[in-house]
Design a protein around this motif. Structure first.
Motif, mmCIF file in Angstrom:
data_model
loop_
_atom_site.group_PDB
_atom_site.id
_atom_site.type_symbol
_atom_site.label_atom_id
_atom_site.label_comp_id
_atom_site.label_asym_id
_atom_site.label_seq_id
_atom_site.Cartn_x
_atom_site.Cartn_y
_atom_site.Cartn_z
ATOM 1 N N ILE A 61 0.831 -1.262 0.163
ATOM 2 C CA ILE A 61 0.002 0.202 0.050
ATOM 3 C C ILE A 61 0.804 1.282 -0.113
ATOM 4 N N LEU A 62 0.598 2.262 -0.839
ATOM 5 C CA LEU A 62 1.124 3.441 -0.732
ATOM 6 C C LEU A 62 0.156 4.586 -0.155
ATOM 7 N N TYR A 63 0.743 5.297 0.813
ATOM 8 C CA TYR A 63 0.141 6.275 1.741
ATOM 9 C C TYR A 63 0.821 7.648 1.419
ATOM 10 N N ARG A 64 -0.043 8.648 1.466
ATOM 11 C CA ARG A 64 0.505 9.949 1.787
ATOM 12 C C ARG A 64 0.989 9.761 3.160
ATOM 13 N N GLY A 65 1.848 10.822 3.578
ATOM 14 C CA GLY A 65 2.408 11.022 4.639
ATOM 15 C C GLY A 65 3.114 12.243 5.181
ATOM 16 N N THR A 75 5.790 10.472 0.723
ATOM 17 C CA THR A 75 4.775 8.948 0.395
ATOM 18 C C THR A 75 5.594 7.774 1.351
ATOM 19 N N ILE A 76 4.734 7.012 1.533
ATOM 20 C CA ILE A 76 5.115 5.827 2.344
ATOM 21 C C ILE A 76 4.441 4.583 1.770
ATOM 22 N N LYS A 77 5.504 3.660 1.308
ATOM 23 C CA LYS A 77 5.096 2.202 0.770
ATOM 24 C C LYS A 77 5.250 1.220 1.763
ATOM 25 N N GLU A 78 4.038 0.579 2.147
ATOM 26 C CA GLU A 78 4.095 -0.376 3.137
ATOM 27 C C GLU A 78 4.116 -1.849 2.433
ATOM 28 N N TYR A 79 5.013 -2.603 2.652
ATOM 29 C CA TYR A 79 5.001 -3.997 2.126
ATOM 30 C C TYR A 79 3.786 -4.969 2.703
ATOM 31 N N LEU A 80 3.038 -5.199 2.084
ATOM 32 C CA LEU A 80 1.740 -5.982 2.472
ATOM 33 C C LEU A 80 1.323 -6.714 1.084
#
Length: 562
Positions: A61-65, A75-80
């Protein structure tokens, strides 16, 4: 423990961790992100506030941050990975599906290694900078700069015209340089396409969209993400090898789209019937040498394709360079064709030779058996005094020590009773301290008793740690020299100066002086701009939290100093 301060991911006003809404912009955080994603307002590593979800793919998932110390957007990329992950509960911890525990762990390590490797080479011209890699919630997060701009596909739609080769090459040159930098450290992007290239306000392009090999290769176990018309043919099969030429194909496809006004025929379709027209056929204004260079970059067979980004760049620069690259590529193709023709003949020869050797061995065994039966029986009652007992030779096969802890080897008498160990140490970013990195001789080597049984082991010292220097007040050049001399990577961002700071000097860093950090880490350095520098994007109005840097200090245009 008291709640920490965070920033509102919308207006960047200061809040208390766990706040359900922002009293400044009146926005509620509840229900902003779908179930399974991190809630808006989540604090990561005590430093980053998670905002709304931007996108999701098979990898995560890619989030604003927001970066809370510097008060700038990220931007924050979460490994999921959706194919390997179980449903996540309210504790935000990532859990594996039953039976996928090992694969989730190894792919998570691949994700962390990829972004740490990119962090070491960014900020580089044409590459979206990786600012930090954080391990939390049983997974990994990559914190990326927010480069701004618009995706290239949207930019092209607004132009309503084809782009000249000169314009296209000038715009993409930073991307060419960035991809070449990735290739120099052994990385392949595998996702170059207009969607992952952003055109900034200054007309320069920057490449985004990093991902592990699993996401960009069909049949890998992850929910793949391929880009029709831009992904190379070798990416459609998990058994095909991918290399630098994979990115050459994608870059050629992007240039083709820019100068022709349409994307190439998808590689999967071309492998059935290659009907992709040359660029000059689609747009007669394209020079012949450019059309030929793009055709060489879009070859389905990697061996007949331009191999490196610098070679593609040269081929696009002039007719003579394109002709030279064409000769090189065609010569390599003919060489491969000759090898392919010779291979069946060699295989047949090897088969016939093997049959003859087998027949010869069977004949000798038959003769030996007949001769043995014709000999008189030996005296069974008393063995000859001259007959000596056969000697017994002990052979030991060297175990595989790589990846083991050296303490395990030292405490195992089975090893220490047979082998002598000569140990040296090296720093390693990928293996914990005390882990065996290499060995000599190699695993499986046969050592006869009495021979030299010394095993040379190289043991990991873990990552090299260095002390963060105090660079506050340094000039930009001085801070860069000081950080680089310690093996750190400076990433400089300009901050607006109201006269409180000396222009061109460091006002803050992302890491406190005296902190021990891993060599090769990226340090964000905030440089005071001249007083008359204009902010290209008006920042939101935020109350002064009393810190050294306020909302008004930060230039939110995302322009860095490279």
């Amino acid at each position: 423990m008291e709640p920490q301060k965070i920033l509102c991911p919308y207006c960047r006003a200061e809040l208390t961790e766990g706040a359900a809404s922002c009293p400044h912009c009146r926005r509620s955080f509840a229900g902003r992100n779908p179930a399974g994603a991190l809630p808006v307002g989540t604090l990561l590593a005590g430093r980053y506030t998670v905002g709304e979800m931007l996108s999701i793919d098979g990898e995560g998932i890619l989030y604003r941050g927001v970066e809370n110390r510097g008060r700038f957007r990220v931007t924050i990329k979460e490994y999921l990975p959706i194919t390997l992950s179980a449903e996540r509960g309210s504790d935000c911890q990532l859990r594996a599906k039953p039976g996928s525990e090992v694969l989730l762990k190894t792919t998570r390590m691949d994700f962390a290694d990829l972004y740490r490797s990119i962090q070491r080479i960014t900020p580089a011209t044409g590459l979206e900078a990786v600012l930090d890699v954080v391990e939390a919630n049983n997974t990994v997060y990559a914190v990326l700069e927010n480069p701004g701009g618009v995706p290239l596909d949207q930019w092209l739609d607004k132009q309503r015209r084809t782009i000249t080769p000169e314009e296209a090459c000038a715009m993409l040159q930073p991307v060419f340089n960035g991809v070449a930098a990735m290739h120099q450290v052994g990385l392949v992007h595998r996702g170059i396409c207009p969607e992952n290239i952003r055109v900034l306000d200054n007309g320069r392009a920057r490449l985004t969209g990093y991902a592990t090999i699993g996401l960009r290769t069909a049949g890998s176990g992850l929910h793949g993400q391929l880009y029709e018309g831009y992904s190379a043919p070798e990416q459609y099969s998990a058994v095909e090898f991918e290399g630098r030429y994979t990115d050459v194909y994608s870059l050629s496809a992007v240039l083709y789209r820019m100068v022709c006004g349409q994307s190439p025929v998808p590689a999967a379709q071309r492998m059935v019937t290659d009907s992709n027209p040359k660029a000059r056929t689609v747009n007669p204004a394209v020079p012949p040498y450019v059309s030929e260079a793009l055709a060489l970059g879009l070859q389905l067979d990697p061996a007949r394709r331009i191999q490196t980004v610098p070679q593609l760049s040269r081929a696009l620069s002039s007719p003579s360079a394109a002709e030279e690259e064409a000769r090189t590529v065609h010569a390599a193709g003919r060489r491969k064709a000759r090898e392919k023709k010779q291979k069946p003949a060699l295989t047949l020869t090897a088969i016939l030779t093997g049959i003859l050797v087998l027949l010869a061995v069977l004949t000798l065994l038959t003769l030996w058996s007949l001769l043995g039966r014709s000999q008189p029986p030996a005296d069974q009652t008393a063995p000859s005094e001259s007959t000596s007992a056969p000697s017994v030779v002990t052979v030991n096969y060297v175990p595989n020590f790589v990846g083991m802890s050296y303490s395990q080897i030292q405490n195992n008498r089975e090893y220490t009773g047979i082998y002598l160990f000569y140990v040296t140490e090296e720093y390693s970013d990928s293996a914990p301290a005390g882990t065996v990195l290499t060995q000599d001789p190699a695993p499986g080597t046969a050592i006869t008793e009495g021979e030299n049984s010394t095993i040379r082991l190289v043991i990991s010292k873990g990552p090299q740690m260095v002390e963060m220097p105090n660079t506050i007040g340094f000039t930009q050049e001085g801070a860069i020299r000081e950080l680089e001399s310690r093996g750190l990577v400076p990433s400089c961002f300009m901050v607006v100066n109201d006269g409180s700071y000396a222009s061109g000097c460091v006002v803050a860093c992302s890491v406190e002086p005296g902190t021990m950090v891993e060599a090769g880490s990226t340090i964000v350095v905030y440089i005071a701009a001249d007083r008359d520098v204009q902010i290209t994007t008006t920042p939101d109005t935020v109350p002064d939290p009393g810190g050294a840097l306020t909302e008004e200090d930060i230039d939110t245009s995302g322009v860095d100093t490279d």
